[in-house]
Design an enzyme around this catalytic site. Structure first.
Site, short mmCIF file in Angstrom:
data_model
loop_
_atom_site.label_atom_id
_atom_site.label_comp_id
_atom_site.label_asym_id
_atom_site.label_seq_id
_atom_site.Cartn_x
_atom_site.Cartn_y
_atom_site.Cartn_z
N CYS A 74 39.13 31.50 29.46
CA CYS A 74 39.25 30.22 29.87
C CYS A 74 38.39 29.80 31.08
CB CYS A 74 40.62 29.86 30.44
SG CYS A 74 41.28 28.35 30.89
N HIS A 151 34.80 28.22 19.25
CA HIS A 151 34.49 26.83 19.22
C HIS A 151 33.67 26.26 18.11
CE1 HIS A 151 36.01 25.82 23.39
NE2 HIS A 151 35.75 27.19 23.52
N GLU A 200 41.81 21.53 22.43
CA GLU A 200 41.90 22.96 22.54
C GLU A 200 43.12 23.52 21.79
OE1 GLU A 200 42.07 25.77 26.58
OE2 GLU A 200 41.95 23.53 27.04
N CYS A 209 37.54 21.39 29.36
CA CYS A 209 37.62 22.76 28.85
C CYS A 209 36.38 23.58 29.13
CB CYS A 209 37.85 22.69 27.26
SG CYS A 209 37.57 24.04 26.54
N GLY A 212 34.51 25.23 26.26
CA GLY A 212 33.98 24.26 25.63
C GLY A 212 32.72 23.64 25.80
#
Length: 269
Positions: A74, A151, A200, A209, A212
């Site tokens: 994260c 992703h 997410e 994110c 991301g």
């Protein structure tokens, strides 16, 4: 047992941080993570972050999404943890060891190397992850990148026009992605600027994110659409993403401590 917590956020992506480095906590499982993350009956957050001792780094960071599932990375939480720790550190995560460094009311994070092989994403079967021959309701030929978690990235004329609240969960749970996937829709504004929205995995639509932003920027760089350092604008604000010649990704952006408190463990266990 009374437990202290710190509420933090990075561009509106918010976290409850529990520090178990000096004081051992009871075992964290999916149920208690989901209970603490609940915005009506718990403290409320997108992710629960647990800091623990590590044998291989300065400390370990565990990450639980809003639905209780544990994930490998994260980016926004990494910046928040850097701010909380207060000095440069190597941090063990399930997605690999990262380097964090506080800077200018936020942090810079070495997010490690991206992975592009189909079985590293992972996908259910082999294909070119730079231009995948698949599509969902007008979104097609995405790219896929693993930056500690998986992703999939779509480039679109206007990211705000995509009904991500309906397409996001459909794509996240498609059988092509055996571990589910984070869904990114991005618009290339210039050689140095990308606009991005993210669905997410396990959390839903998010204001920001970090992984991301990293995955989207690297995919755009891989395709030759942008320079090797770009500004990525999410609904919550901007991040700067660089992909160095050493193949490592650097993410820089703000982080904020909101407040501190405590709770009784038995109320959520």
């Amino acid at each position: 047992m009374r437990v202290d917590f710190t509420k933090m956020h990075g561009l509106g992506n918010d976290f409850v941080v529990l520090d178990a480095r000096a004081r051992e906590l009871p075992a964290i499982d999916q149920d208690i993570a989901r209970a603490l993350a609940d915005r009506r009956t718990g403290i409320g957050c997108d992710q629960l972050i647990v800091l623990e001792p590590s044998d291989t780094a300065d400390f370990r960071m565990r990450i639980f999404n809003h639905d209780g599932g544990e994930v490998g990375a994260c980016g926004n939480a990494s910046r928040a943890v850097a701010l909380l720790h207060g000095s440069p550190a190597d941090v063990e995560t399930a997605g690999g060891t990262i380097r964090v460094e506080p800077a200018n009311d936020g942090a810079s994070v070495d997010m490690g190397e991206p992975r592009f092989d189909w079985d590293a994403i992972p996908l259910a079967y082999g294909m070119d992850t730079a231009a995948m021959p698949v599509g969902w309701d007008g979104l097609d030929q995405p790219g896929a990148v693993n930056v500690g978690n998986p992703h999939v990235i779509f480039f679109v004329p206007d990211t705000d026009a995509v009904p991500l609240e309906t397409l996001g969960p459909e794509i996240e749970n498609d059988a092509l992605f055996p571990e589910r996937v984070n869904v990114n829709v991005a618009t290339i504004e210039s050689r140095t600027h990308i606009r991005l929205r993210v669905w997410e995995r396990g959390a839903g639509l998010t204001r920001a994110c970090g992984t991301g932003a990293c995955a989207t920027a690297v995919h755009a760089m891989r395709r030759g659409l942008v320079e090797r350092e770009v500004r990525v604008t999410l609904p919550g604000g901007d991040l700067t993403i660089g992909w160095g010649e050493d193949n490592r990704i650097t993410m820089t952006g703000p982080a904020t401590e909101s407040y501190r408190g405590s709770f009784d463990w038995s109320d959520f266990a």
